[in-house]
Each structure stands twice: as structure tokens, then as C-alpha cells.
Design a protein around this motif. Sequence first.
Motif, mmCIF file in Angstrom:
data_model
loop_
_atom_site.group_PDB
_atom_site.id
_atom_site.type_symbol
_atom_site.label_atom_id
_atom_site.label_comp_id
_atom_site.label_asym_id
_atom_site.label_seq_id
_atom_site.Cartn_x
_atom_site.Cartn_y
_atom_site.Cartn_z
ATOM 1 N N SER A 29 0.842 -1.198 0.000
ATOM 2 C CA SER A 29 0.000 0.000 0.000
ATOM 3 C C SER A 29 0.875 1.245 0.000
ATOM 4 N N SER A 30 0.245 2.386 0.064
ATOM 5 C CA SER A 30 0.991 3.635 0.098
ATOM 6 C C SER A 30 0.228 4.660 0.928
ATOM 7 N N GLY A 31 0.902 5.740 1.254
ATOM 8 C CA GLY A 31 0.251 6.853 1.930
ATOM 9 C C GLY A 31 -0.362 6.484 3.261
ATOM 10 N N THR A 32 -1.587 6.938 3.466
ATOM 11 C CA THR A 32 -2.269 6.784 4.748
ATOM 12 C C THR A 32 -2.474 5.331 5.132
ATOM 13 N N LEU A 33 -2.885 4.489 4.177
ATOM 14 C CA LEU A 33 -3.146 3.085 4.477
ATOM 15 C C LEU A 33 -1.863 2.386 4.924
ATOM 16 N N GLN A 34 -0.760 2.672 4.279
ATOM 17 C CA GLN A 34 0.510 2.059 4.653
ATOM 18 C C GLN A 34 0.890 2.421 6.085
ATOM 19 N N THR A 35 0.752 3.697 6.418
ATOM 20 C CA THR A 35 1.065 4.152 7.776
ATOM 21 C C THR A 35 0.132 3.510 8.791
ATOM 22 N N SER A 36 -1.150 3.415 8.472
ATOM 23 C CA SER A 36 -2.126 2.821 9.386
ATOM 24 C C SER A 36 -1.794 1.371 9.679
ATOM 25 N N MET A 62 -1.216 4.781 23.184
ATOM 26 C CA MET A 62 -1.126 4.624 21.730
ATOM 27 C C MET A 62 -0.251 5.715 21.123
ATOM 28 N N ALA A 63 -0.486 6.943 21.554
ATOM 29 C CA ALA A 63 0.271 8.074 21.017
ATOM 30 C C ALA A 63 1.758 7.897 21.273
ATOM 31 N N ALA A 64 2.113 7.429 22.474
ATOM 32 C CA ALA A 64 3.518 7.212 22.801
ATOM 33 C C ALA A 64 4.121 6.108 21.942
ATOM 34 N N LEU A 65 3.361 5.019 21.781
ATOM 35 C CA LEU A 65 3.837 3.895 20.977
ATOM 36 C C LEU A 65 4.081 4.297 19.531
ATOM 37 N N TRP A 66 3.207 5.153 18.992
ATOM 38 C CA TRP A 66 3.284 5.564 17.591
ATOM 39 C C TRP A 66 4.104 6.837 17.366
ATOM 40 N N SER A 67 4.580 7.450 18.463
ATOM 41 C CA SER A 67 5.350 8.700 18.364
ATOM 42 C C SER A 67 4.531 9.810 17.697
ATOM 43 N N VAL A 68 3.272 9.937 18.140
ATOM 44 C CA VAL A 68 2.388 10.984 17.628
ATOM 45 C C VAL A 68 1.685 11.638 18.824
ATOM 46 N N ASP A 69 0.920 12.702 18.567
ATOM 47 C CA ASP A 69 0.142 13.302 19.651
ATOM 48 C C ASP A 69 -1.181 12.546 19.814
ATOM 49 N N GLU A 70 -1.890 12.847 20.898
ATOM 50 C CA GLU A 70 -3.110 12.104 21.199
ATOM 51 C C GLU A 70 -4.210 12.337 20.171
ATOM 52 N N ARG A 71 -4.254 13.514 19.582
ATOM 53 C CA ARG A 71 -5.263 13.778 18.548
ATOM 54 C C ARG A 71 -5.040 12.866 17.349
ATOM 55 N N THR A 72 -3.774 12.722 16.950
ATOM 56 C CA THR A 72 -3.459 11.845 15.817
ATOM 57 C C THR A 72 -3.770 10.397 16.165
ATOM 58 N N ALA A 73 -3.464 10.005 17.409
ATOM 59 C CA ALA A 73 -3.750 8.636 17.833
ATOM 60 C C ALA A 73 -5.245 8.352 17.785
ATOM 61 N N LYS A 74 -6.042 9.313 18.204
ATOM 62 C CA LYS A 74 -7.504 9.147 18.171
ATOM 63 C C LYS A 74 -7.991 9.019 16.735
ATOM 64 N N ARG A 75 -7.463 9.868 15.852
ATOM 65 C CA ARG A 75 -7.869 9.824 14.446
ATOM 66 C C ARG A 75 -7.442 8.502 13.795
ATOM 67 N N GLU A 76 -6.247 8.021 14.142
ATOM 68 C CA GLU A 76 -5.748 6.767 13.576
ATOM 69 C C GLU A 76 -6.575 5.582 14.063
ATOM 70 N N THR A 77 -6.948 5.601 15.332
ATOM 71 C CA THR A 77 -7.778 4.522 15.870
ATOM 72 C C THR A 77 -9.114 4.463 15.140
ATOM 73 N N ARG A 78 -9.725 5.621 14.899
ATOM 74 C CA ARG A 78 -10.984 5.666 14.172
ATOM 75 C C ARG A 78 -10.807 5.131 12.756
ATOM 76 N N ARG A 79 -9.687 5.466 12.121
ATOM 77 C CA ARG A 79 -9.434 4.994 10.759
ATOM 78 C C ARG A 79 -9.301 3.473 10.733
ATOM 79 N N LEU A 80 -8.614 2.892 11.706
ATOM 80 C CA LEU A 80 -8.457 1.441 11.762
ATOM 81 C C LEU A 80 -9.789 0.744 12.011
#
Length: 237
Positions: A29-36, A62-80
Amino acid sequence: MQNARLTGPGAGAEKYDILTALAVKGLASSGTLQTSILRLVALVTARYNWISGEMAIGQREMAALWSVDERTAKRETRRLIDTGFLVLKYRGVKGRVAVYSLDISAIYSSTVDEWEKVGSDFAARMTGRYGLSGQAVATPAAATAHVVHVDFTSGTRAGAFSPWERMLRLLEDAHPAHFTSWYARLTLLRAEHGVVTLCAPSRFAAQYVDTHLRREIEHPLRVCFGPDARCEIVSAV
């Protein structure tokens, strides 16, 4: 098969196979899906309890594990969750973190195209577990005359100006992740008397699309087939 618990003989091997399938899907994959998918693999490897079939983890962890902020972690969880890989079992409340599980069947179905890249033995093993196949499933003979075959690998698709083709393009533009995993596997059996009948390659796929993705389908369906059109989803096997 959602939230299946992997225990007993062979469970260890299947866990590694699931992670392998996800990793290869991510690399393809590429882009967002690859990162997810990369984030999901890290999350599962670090925190998933295969015996209970779930993991309890907070947004901050989650944010710590992924090296992102909590807002990004929340958005990523919703995407998954929207992609179908992750299932929210219990929402986080005061003093308790949320609990998630993997949708094992969705992972198998979404990664099937990549199995042969690992090897024929891997593909055979994965196919044997869930009865899935990387090859197109034969359409029932009784419906063959009505099937519109679409070649998704070609630059020019069959029926380029048909309502079905326009619907596919709307779905691809609006939901690229779901298109690759689900919509691209559907075929049009018939459209008559206001009912558009779509065929999925398996009973699981038909049930999943009908249960989880019907809302996404309804708008483009009415745009392309008429405001009163409704959808019926059947399986080829």
C-alpha cells in the motif's frame, strides 16, 4: 469470526501469519493506508493478548507507541476501526481505558491479494484456514448472463459509462481503502424493478458489506441508479 481467540495447536503460527499478511499488505500500500497498517502491526505486536482476543490501551499509550500526539492517535484509531481491522469492544470511561479486538476475518479478506507474494505455501495455509482464495470466485451459472465483469487492472474498464461503473468510481474516490478491500470484489448481477443486486465472492464478504458498508453504498447507488433504487447483496458461494 470477528474477535477470534487463537489458542491451541497451531495458534502460534497463525499469529505470525496474520502479522505477516498485515505487513505485506502495508508494504503493498501507500500513503495513509501504509502508515495505518504499520501502526496496527506495532500495536498488535506490543499489546495484543491473543489468548483473550483483545487489548486494553489508552489513547495516551497509543500516542507514545506511535510517536504521535493524542489527537493523531484518536484519528488513527478511528481509521483502523472504519477500515475494519480493529473493533472497539468497550469505550474508555473514567478510570478505565478502551478495549479493542482484531477482526480476524476482515484481515484475512483484506490481505488475500498479497498472500502469494509471501509464497505458495503461505497462501495455501491461509486459504485452508478460512476458505478464502486469491483467485476470483466463480459466479453461479444461473446468474452468469447478468454479470458485468470489470477489469480493475486495465486502464479502460468494461462498461465505462454504465451506472455501475459510475457507482464504482464514486466509491473509489470517496472510500479508497474500502474500495480495494471490498467494493472492487463486487460484481453486478442485475438491476431491475428498482433493485440493484450485487454479488460478493463469499458469504462472509456479502455479510460484511451488508452489515458494515451499506450506508456508504446507498448514496452512490441512488445517484447512479435512481433515487428510489435499493441494494441487495448476495454471495457467489
